[in-house]
Design an enzyme around this catalytic site. Structure first.
Site, PDB file in Angstrom:
ATOM      1  N   HIS A 177       0.841  -1.220   0.000  1.00  0.00           N
ATOM      2  CA  HIS A 177       0.000   0.000   0.000  1.00  0.00           C
ATOM      3  C   HIS A 177       0.872   1.265   0.000  1.00  0.00           C
ATOM      4  O   HIS A 177       0.427   2.310   0.476  1.00  0.00           O
ATOM      5  CB  HIS A 177      -0.950   0.041   1.207  1.00  0.00           C
ATOM      6  CG  HIS A 177      -1.659  -1.248   1.446  1.00  0.00           C
ATOM      7  ND1 HIS A 177      -2.845  -1.579   0.838  1.00  0.00           N
ATOM      8  CD2 HIS A 177      -1.327  -2.320   2.217  1.00  0.00           C
ATOM      9  CE1 HIS A 177      -3.222  -2.791   1.233  1.00  0.00           C
ATOM     10  NE2 HIS A 177      -2.312  -3.259   2.053  1.00  0.00           N
ATOM     11  N   GLU A 199       9.761   9.358 -16.433  1.00  0.00           N
ATOM     12  CA  GLU A 199       8.374   9.795 -16.651  1.00  0.00           C
ATOM     13  C   GLU A 199       7.917   9.473 -18.076  1.00  0.00           C
ATOM     14  O   GLU A 199       6.767   9.090 -18.309  1.00  0.00           O
ATOM     15  CB  GLU A 199       8.238  11.295 -16.378  1.00  0.00           C
ATOM     16  CG  GLU A 199       8.404  11.621 -14.899  1.00  0.00           C
ATOM     17  CD  GLU A 199       8.444  13.126 -14.641  1.00  0.00           C
ATOM     18  OE1 GLU A 199       7.669  13.856 -15.274  1.00  0.00           O
ATOM     19  OE2 GLU A 199       9.254  13.556 -13.810  1.00  0.00           O
ATOM     20  N   SER A 210      15.388  22.180 -14.418  1.00  0.00           N
ATOM     21  CA  SER A 210      14.231  23.025 -14.664  1.00  0.00           C
ATOM     22  C   SER A 210      14.742  24.374 -15.156  1.00  0.00           C
ATOM     23  O   SER A 210      15.777  24.852 -14.695  1.00  0.00           O
ATOM     24  CB  SER A 210      13.444  23.201 -13.367  1.00  0.00           C
ATOM     25  OG  SER A 210      12.693  24.400 -13.414  1.00  0.00           O
TER      26      SER A 210
END
Ligand code: ARG
Length: 477
Positions: free
Chosen positions: A170, A304, A291
């Site tokens: 979980h 990603e 970034s």
């Protein structure tokens, strides 16, 4: 698998030289846009030429065409190979597909004998053949790429057989595991992906060539000869099935989808592990992106993208299955729609496997952060309670309470259960003695899990050796 062949060039609209005998005018402009497949099937040029060479050689061996014609065809096809390879070949949309582009050029090069090549075959068996050969090659390439990914995982696992990290259920800290064990879990998944590919390869390896349009051919062709020349196990048994079967494409797309799902799960873990909150892993500069506004950022863009691209790969299976589901036997032009999804799935998967292998090979694990995280989760609280039940006859409900109170103490002190002094332990329950430290340390916890396939370093070391043997030295089965 990258396609470096040049883009098609437009030729003037005219009736098709290869099938236009009964046509008075050329196609509508929109027809010229919807009908051709050359923009994407030109990447089948090698398979197309190899299939034609095997077919021509068989036609000569069977006395269906003369040896001179066969030699001219073979020479012409070799010349076309050279032209395409060197980027000189002019692909034409008016000639629809790779089959007619090659054949038309053959006619320009060798004249009349070119017209004899298509004896006893059709574009329907030809395209099925090209697609099967391409799919077989794609499977072989993916196998190699997956093996390289497994090598990267096994290499890291070997360095981290003793590195303790939290195991999650979980996404909550559950029990300590070793990082090597965690990485070997993915090695198993990619092993099953390889075996799915190998299995699909075995099943697809029957030649459709010579099924002709759908019914076979009256020429005395030898399908066994072309099958073995092209590395197939046998000719496909039923000509209707041979031209309309695209199971092999569906199977590769399905196997690719499952593999992309595995890659996506690993990518998701890399995304999590590289966050400030986890810091379990640092990707190399080569696999991190910054970034443009926030200088502190090190984003795991490749991970990603691997996660995101799984959508495309899974979509390919759906696209193919929907193309096929309503098709009556035998060939329908719908089947031209098999190519783009399959090509895209294979290209995308290959890219994702390579990017993942690169990220894994280069990544730096952070055992200190893993340890901190595992201890903060008090994953051995159950072991402590069980020990009280086992060694001191304390009822579990009470033992649970004692263990809970010690978790609270450790939390307040900002340490792990194993760091609590003995007097604190004893204050919680007098039966607790120094033997408890062999139970509540995360090392003790992982060391105890020696069952086959378990997380104990001693087992993981064996699993590393076994994985190396099965997946890297052996055939992956
Ligand atoms: N370009 C076609 C395809 O990809 C080749 C087969 C065409 N056959 C035909 N009878 N029109 O499926």
């Amino acid at each position: 698998m990258t396609d470096h062949t040049p883009a098609p060039v437009e030729t003037e609209s005219r009736t098709n030289a290869l099938w236009g005998g009964r046509f008075a005018s050329g196609p509508a402009e929109v027809m010229e846009r919807i009908n051709p497949s050359i923009d994407f099937d030109r990447r089948l040029w090698r398979e197309d030429i190899l299939g034609s060479k095997a077919h021509a050689e068989m036609l000569v061996a069977q006395g269906i065409i003369s040896a001179e014609d066969g030699a001219a065809i073979a020479q012409g096809l070799d010349d076309i190979w050279g032209e395409i390879e060197s980027g000189q070949f002019k692909f034409s949309r008016a000639l629809e597909d790779i089959h007619m582009n090659v054949e038309s050029r053959l006619r320009e090069l060798i004249n009349e004998p070119a017209g004899r090549l298509h004896t006893g075959r059709s574009r329907n068996d030809q395209v099925a053949l090209d697609m099967k050969l391409w799919t077989r090659g794609a499977i072989d390439d993916l196998e190699v790429e997956l093996k390289a990914l497994q090598a990267a995982l096994i290499g890291q696992a070997e360095q981290h057989t003793d590195t303790v990290m939290p195991g999650f259920t979980h996404l909550q800290v559950a029990q300590p595991v070793t990082f090597g064990h965690h990485l070997l879990a993915y090695t198993e998944m990619f092993g099953r992906d390889r075996s799915r590919l190998a299995d699909a390869r075995k099943r697809l390896n029957e030649s459709p060539l010579g099924a002709a349009a759908l019914a076979g051919t009256p020429y005395p062709i030898d399908r066994h000869r072309t099958a073995s020349a092209l590395g197939f196990d046998r000719p496909a048994a039923n000509s209707l099935d041979a031209v309309s079967d695209r199971d092999f494409a569906l199977e590769l797309a399905a196997a690719a989808g499952i593999c992309a799902t595995h890659l996506s799960r690993l990518a998701e873990e890399l995304v999590l592990w590289t966050t400030q909150q986890f810091r379990f892993v640092r990707l190399s500069d080569a696999f991190s992106t910054g970034s443009s506004i926030m200088p502190q950022k090190r984003n795991a863009d490749a991970a990603e993208l691997v996660r995101g691209k799984a959508g495309r790969v899974l979509g390919a299976f759906t696209a193919l299955a929907v193309v096929m589901k309503g098709l009556p036997l035998a060939y329908g032009k719908d089947m031209q729609e098999d190519k783009e999804p399959l090509f895209d799935a294979v290209d995308t998967l290959g890219l994702c496997i390579a990017a993942t292998a690169g990220m894994i090979a280069d990544m730096q694990a952070n055992p200190a952060a893993m340890r901190q995280a595992v201890e903060a989760g008090f994953p051995t609280a159950t072991d402590l309670a069980d020990w009280l039940v086992r060694e001191a006859g304390v009822p579990f409900r009470d033992a649970h309470h004692v263990s809970g109170s010690l978790v609270k103490q450790a939390e307040t002190r900002g340490c792990g259960l194993a760091d609590l002094p003995l007097d604190v332990m004893k204050a919680a329950h007098p039966a607790l003695d120094e033997r408890i430290y062999a139970v509540v340390s995360v090392e003790a916890s992982v060391n105890a899990r020696t069952s086959f396939g378990g997380t104990a370093p001693v087992r993981v070391r064996e699993q590393v050796a076994a994985a190396r043997q099965r997946f890297l030295d052996g055939d992956g089965s």
